[in-house]
Design a protein around this motif. Structure first.
Motif, PDB file in Angstrom:
ATOM      1  N   ALA A  30     -40.929  90.401  21.274  1.00 10.61           N
ATOM      2  CA  ALA A  30     -40.409  91.676  21.758  1.00 10.61           C
ATOM      3  C   ALA A  30     -40.424  91.722  23.288  1.00 10.61           C
ATOM      4  CB  ALA A  30     -41.222  92.834  21.184  1.00 10.61           C
ATOM      5  N   LEU A  31     -41.479  91.217  23.910  1.00 10.85           N
ATOM      6  CA  LEU A  31     -41.546  91.204  25.367  1.00 10.85           C
ATOM      7  C   LEU A  31     -40.518  90.258  25.970  1.00 10.85           C
ATOM      8  CD1 LEU A  31     -45.411  91.328  25.944  1.00 10.85           C
ATOM      9  CD2 LEU A  31     -43.750  93.157  26.336  1.00 10.85           C
ATOM     10  N   ALA A  32     -39.977  89.352  25.161  1.00 13.59           N
ATOM     11  CA  ALA A  32     -38.911  88.447  25.614  1.00 13.59           C
ATOM     12  C   ALA A  32     -37.536  89.081  25.475  1.00 13.59           C
ATOM     13  CB  ALA A  32     -38.964  87.141  24.828  1.00 13.59           C
ATOM     14  N   GLY A  33     -37.480  90.353  25.046  1.00 10.49           N
ATOM     15  CA  GLY A  33     -36.208  91.066  24.993  1.00 10.49           C
ATOM     16  C   GLY A  33     -35.577  91.191  23.641  1.00 10.49           C
ATOM     17  N   ASN A  34     -36.307  90.858  22.590  1.00 12.14           N
ATOM     18  CA  ASN A  34     -35.773  90.950  21.239  1.00 12.14           C
ATOM     19  C   ASN A  34     -36.238  92.226  20.546  1.00 12.14           C
ATOM     20  OD1 ASN A  34     -34.698  88.026  21.030  1.00 12.14           O
ATOM     21  ND2 ASN A  34     -36.833  87.749  21.632  1.00 12.14           N
ATOM     22  N   ASP A  35     -35.395  92.791  19.714  1.00 15.09           N
ATOM     23  CA  ASP A  35     -35.831  93.865  18.827  1.00 15.09           C
ATOM     24  C   ASP A  35     -36.546  93.229  17.638  1.00 15.09           C
ATOM     25  OD1 ASP A  35     -34.930  96.567  19.760  1.00 15.09           O
ATOM     26  OD2 ASP A  35     -33.045  95.473  19.941  1.00 15.09           O
ATOM     27  N   VAL A  36     -37.699  93.775  17.278  1.00 15.03           N
ATOM     28  CA  VAL A  36     -38.532  93.175  16.237  1.00 15.03           C
ATOM     29  C   VAL A  36     -38.866  94.225  15.184  1.00 15.03           C
ATOM     30  CG1 VAL A  36     -40.669  91.956  15.724  1.00 15.03           C
ATOM     31  CG2 VAL A  36     -39.516  91.560  17.917  1.00 15.03           C
ATOM     32  N   TRP A  37     -38.451  93.950  13.956  1.00 10.39           N
ATOM     33  CA  TRP A  37     -38.799  94.799  12.819  1.00 10.39           C
ATOM     34  C   TRP A  37     -40.096  94.287  12.223  1.00 10.39           C
ATOM     35  CZ3 TRP A  37     -34.169  94.649  14.887  1.00 10.39           C
ATOM     36  CH2 TRP A  37     -33.379  95.801  14.871  1.00 10.39           C
ATOM     37  N   LEU A  38     -41.028  95.188  11.962  1.00  5.68           N
ATOM     38  CA  LEU A  38     -42.364  94.834  11.486  1.00  5.68           C
ATOM     39  C   LEU A  38     -42.532  95.219  10.024  1.00  5.68           C
ATOM     40  CD1 LEU A  38     -44.402  96.339  14.476  1.00  5.68           C
ATOM     41  CD2 LEU A  38     -43.571  93.985  14.259  1.00  5.68           C
ATOM     42  N   ALA A  39     -43.154  94.337   9.245  1.00  6.59           N
ATOM     43  CA  ALA A  39     -43.487  94.667   7.858  1.00  6.59           C
ATOM     44  C   ALA A  39     -44.755  93.948   7.460  1.00  6.59           C
ATOM     45  CB  ALA A  39     -42.350  94.297   6.914  1.00  6.59           C
ATOM     46  N   ASP A  40     -45.614  94.678   6.738  1.00  8.77           N
ATOM     47  CA  ASP A  40     -46.850  94.096   6.228  1.00  8.77           C
ATOM     48  C   ASP A  40     -46.924  94.355   4.729  1.00  8.77           C
ATOM     49  OD1 ASP A  40     -49.812  93.314   6.167  1.00  8.77           O
ATOM     50  OD2 ASP A  40     -49.309  93.121   8.284  1.00  8.77           O
ATOM     51  N   ALA A  41     -48.114  94.316   4.191  1.00  5.58           N
ATOM     52  CA  ALA A  41     -48.276  94.435   2.734  1.00  5.58           C
ATOM     53  C   ALA A  41     -47.719  95.742   2.197  1.00  5.58           C
ATOM     54  CB  ALA A  41     -49.750  94.297   2.369  1.00  5.58           C
ATOM     55  N   ASP A  42     -47.829  96.804   2.997  1.00  8.88           N
ATOM     56  CA  ASP A  42     -47.291  98.104   2.604  1.00  8.88           C
ATOM     57  C   ASP A  42     -47.002  98.890   3.875  1.00  8.88           C
ATOM     58  OD1 ASP A  42     -49.812  99.412   3.412  1.00  8.88           O
ATOM     59  OD2 ASP A  42     -50.608  98.510   1.573  1.00  8.88           O
ATOM     60  N   ALA A  43     -46.328 100.044   3.714  1.00  8.94           N
ATOM     61  CA  ALA A  43     -45.914 100.827   4.873  1.00  8.94           C
ATOM     62  C   ALA A  43     -47.103 101.306   5.694  1.00  8.94           C
ATOM     63  CB  ALA A  43     -45.059 102.013   4.415  1.00  8.94           C
ATOM     64  N   GLU A  44     -48.210 101.654   5.013  1.00  7.71           N
ATOM     65  CA  GLU A  44     -49.387 102.132   5.731  1.00  7.71           C
ATOM     66  C   GLU A  44     -49.981 101.031   6.607  1.00  7.71           C
ATOM     67  OE1 GLU A  44     -53.861 103.916   4.804  1.00  7.71           O
ATOM     68  OE2 GLU A  44     -52.395 103.766   3.179  1.00  7.71           O
ATOM     69  N   SER A  45     -50.070  99.823   6.066  1.00  8.84           N
ATOM     70  CA  SER A  45     -50.592  98.694   6.846  1.00  8.84           C
ATOM     71  C   SER A  45     -49.695  98.387   8.040  1.00  8.84           C
ATOM     72  CB  SER A  45     -50.713  97.448   5.959  1.00  8.84           C
ATOM     73  OG  SER A  45     -51.628  97.657   4.915  1.00  8.84           O
ATOM     74  N   THR A  46     -48.385  98.460   7.815  1.00 12.18           N
ATOM     75  CA  THR A  46     -47.438  98.215   8.897  1.00 12.18           C
ATOM     76  C   THR A  46     -47.620  99.226  10.019  1.00 12.18           C
ATOM     77  OG1 THR A  46     -45.828  97.299   7.346  1.00 12.18           O
ATOM     78  CG2 THR A  46     -44.995  98.008   9.492  1.00 12.18           C
ATOM     79  N   ARG A  47     -47.704 100.503   9.665  1.00 11.25           N
ATOM     80  CA  ARG A  47     -47.876 101.545  10.667  1.00 11.25           C
ATOM     81  C   ARG A  47     -49.192 101.385  11.420  1.00 11.25           C
ATOM     82  NH1 ARG A  47     -45.124 104.778  13.851  1.00 11.25           N
ATOM     83  NH2 ARG A  47     -43.590 104.805  12.144  1.00 11.25           N
ATOM     84  N   ARG A  48     -50.255 101.042  10.691  1.00 10.36           N
ATOM     85  CA  ARG A  48     -51.566 100.860  11.325  1.00 10.36           C
ATOM     86  C   ARG A  48     -51.527  99.693  12.316  1.00 10.36           C
ATOM     87  NH1 ARG A  48     -54.195 100.858   7.012  1.00 10.36           N
ATOM     88  NH2 ARG A  48     -54.334  98.602   6.662  1.00 10.36           N
ATOM     89  N   ASN A  49     -50.899  98.595  11.923  1.00  8.10           N
ATOM     90  CA  ASN A  49     -50.820  97.443  12.815  1.00  8.10           C
ATOM     91  C   ASN A  49     -49.895  97.710  14.000  1.00  8.10           C
ATOM     92  OD1 ASN A  49     -52.647  95.836  11.462  1.00  8.10           O
ATOM     93  ND2 ASN A  49     -51.104  94.892  10.162  1.00  8.10           N
ATOM     94  N   TYR A  50     -48.838  98.450  13.762  1.00  3.93           N
ATOM     95  CA  TYR A  50     -47.934  98.842  14.850  1.00  3.93           C
ATOM     96  C   TYR A  50     -48.702  99.612  15.922  1.00  3.93           C
ATOM     97  CZ  TYR A  50     -44.527 101.978  17.124  1.00  3.93           C
ATOM     98  OH  TYR A  50     -43.797 102.710  18.024  1.00  3.93           O
ATOM     99  N   GLU A  51     -49.489 100.587  15.510  1.00  3.62           N
ATOM    100  CA  GLU A  51     -50.265 101.380  16.465  1.00  3.62           C
ATOM    101  C   GLU A  51     -51.313 100.519  17.174  1.00  3.62           C
ATOM    102  OE1 GLU A  51     -51.703 104.562  14.054  1.00  3.62           O
ATOM    103  OE2 GLU A  51     -49.758 105.609  14.002  1.00  3.62           O
ATOM    104  N   ARG A  52     -51.918  99.595  16.426  1.00  7.90           N
ATOM    105  CA  ARG A  52     -52.902  98.695  17.040  1.00  7.90           C
ATOM    106  C   ARG A  52     -52.249  97.818  18.112  1.00  7.90           C
ATOM    107  NH1 ARG A  52     -53.617  93.507  16.231  1.00  7.90           N
ATOM    108  NH2 ARG A  52     -52.403  93.503  14.304  1.00  7.90           N
ATOM    109  N   LEU A  53     -51.070  97.316  17.832  1.00 12.43           N
ATOM    110  CA  LEU A  53     -50.388  96.433  18.776  1.00 12.43           C
ATOM    111  C   LEU A  53     -50.009  97.166  20.060  1.00 12.43           C
ATOM    112  CD1 LEU A  53     -48.165  94.446  16.267  1.00 12.43           C
ATOM    113  CD2 LEU A  53     -50.130  93.567  17.559  1.00 12.43           C
ATOM    114  N   LEU A  54     -49.650  98.441  19.958  1.00 10.47           N
ATOM    115  CA  LEU A  54     -49.346  99.216  21.150  1.00 10.47           C
ATOM    116  C   LEU A  54     -50.607  99.457  21.980  1.00 10.47           C
ATOM    117  CD1 LEU A  54     -46.805 101.903  19.840  1.00 10.47           C
ATOM    118  CD2 LEU A  54     -46.334  99.698  20.923  1.00 10.47           C
TER     119      LEU A  54
END
Length: 325
Positions: A30-54
């Motif tokens: 993403a920092l290289a200029g790409n749009d990145v769609w995130l997915a994990d085991a379930d939507a809750e895990s994805t959202r939690r990891n998204y917030e952690r990465l920010l």
């Protein structure tokens, strides 16, 4: 007949598995200029990891490890998805980084293949599993390969690229261009278990553990020796360049001593003895494992000395690691 990639330049990526490794890969792309769609085991895990990465990006920016606006960039570039299928629906490249288990990966990769657009390149971040094993998940594995980042993914530049028998060679320059934009260097290796990185790393670790078991040195002293001697050289030169500079004839004699004590497992490899027999001793003869023009020798030695001096200065500037203090 191989399917052709749907794009010659990747700008839309799906990261499947957003834990420690997958999240770091997603940040890098993403920092290289790409749009990145995130997915994990379930939507809750994805959202939690998204917030952690920010939050992690904010910390890295404060530490000077990421650009100052990294968190804002990631917030714009990241797209948390509700499912794997949603994440991969309209991207040019999918990178899978789920649990290092062949069946788990196969299950995920099978779902990915069914949901992507035709021509989407699919990569796996496996560290040891051959492509030919995971390719069994695909009806058509022609756009599948290993794209193996190292830990920690945001900061380690090397990436192993492993293609299978069915992989379309057209994917390699596309992935290489993506990696280059992300400040990474890809190296292609054969499809064998462990590839190159972990085959070498595990052998070193195993021998280090044996040294400790035999009472030759403590774990702490082994780490000191590795990090302050040959490990000190490795950021600049690989083992073949290091051997060439030391002298292959010297290494051949060293192997003879080791073989006398440890037996055949530490005997000189045939490719080394063949070079020495041919009078190819490395940089001092201009030819060894690598070729070097005579006029380049002084330039190489100058670079080596400056590199090692800079490394010593960097380590002094950083100070001792928490393990040493």
């Amino acid at each position: 007949m191989s399917i052709e990639p749907r794009a010659t330049r990747i700008t839309r990526v799906a990261q499947i598995g957003t834990g420690y490794m997958g999240g770091g890969i997603a940040q890098s792309l993403a920092l290289a200029g790409n749009d990145v769609w995130l997915a994990d085991a379930d939507a809750e895990s994805t959202r939690r990891n998204y917030e952690r990465l920010l939050k992690e990006a904010q910390l890295f920016s404060a530490q000077g490890l990421f650009p100052a606006d990294a968190a804002d960039v990631l917030e714009q570039r990241f797209h948390p998805a509700s499912s794997i299928e949603e994440a991969v629906a309209d991207v040019e490249f999918v990178e899978e980084a789920v649990f290092e288990d062949p069946q788990v990966k196969k299950d995920v990769l099978s779902r990915v293949e069914k949901a992507v657009q035709p021509g989407t390149i699919v990569g796996t971040n496996t560290s040891t599993i051959p492509v030919k094993v995971l390719a069994e998940a695909f009806e058509d594995p022609s756009l599948f390969l290993t794209v193996h980042f190292s830990n920690p993914a945001p900061f380690i530049p090397g990436v192993e690229l492993v293609t299978g028998e069915a992989t379309n060679p057209a994917v390699l320059p596309i992935i290489d261009e993506l990696l280059t934009r992300a400040g990474r260097r890809g190296a292609q290796v054969a499809d064998v278990p462990g590839f190159v990185l972990n085959r070498l790393q595990y052998v070193l670790l195993k021998e280090a553990m044996t040294v400790v078991e035999e009472g030759v040195a403590t774990a702490a002293d082994v780490d000191t020796i590795v990090s302050t001697t040959f490990g000190f050289r490795l950021p600049f030169f690989g083992p073949f360049a290091i051997a060439d500079m030391a002298g292959l004839d010297v290494y051949a004699k060293g192997f003879a001593v080791l073989e006398g004590h440890f037996g055949e497992r530490l005997s000189a490899p045939q490719n080394l003895t063949d070079l020495v027999a041919a009078g190819k001793f490395g940089t001092k003869t201009g030819s060894g494992f690598l070729e070097l023009e005579p006029e380049k020798l002084a330039e190489l030695i100058d670079y080596r000395n400056r590199a090692y001096k800079k490394m010593a200065e960097l380590l002094e500037d950083l100070g001792p690691s928490p393990l040493q203090s």
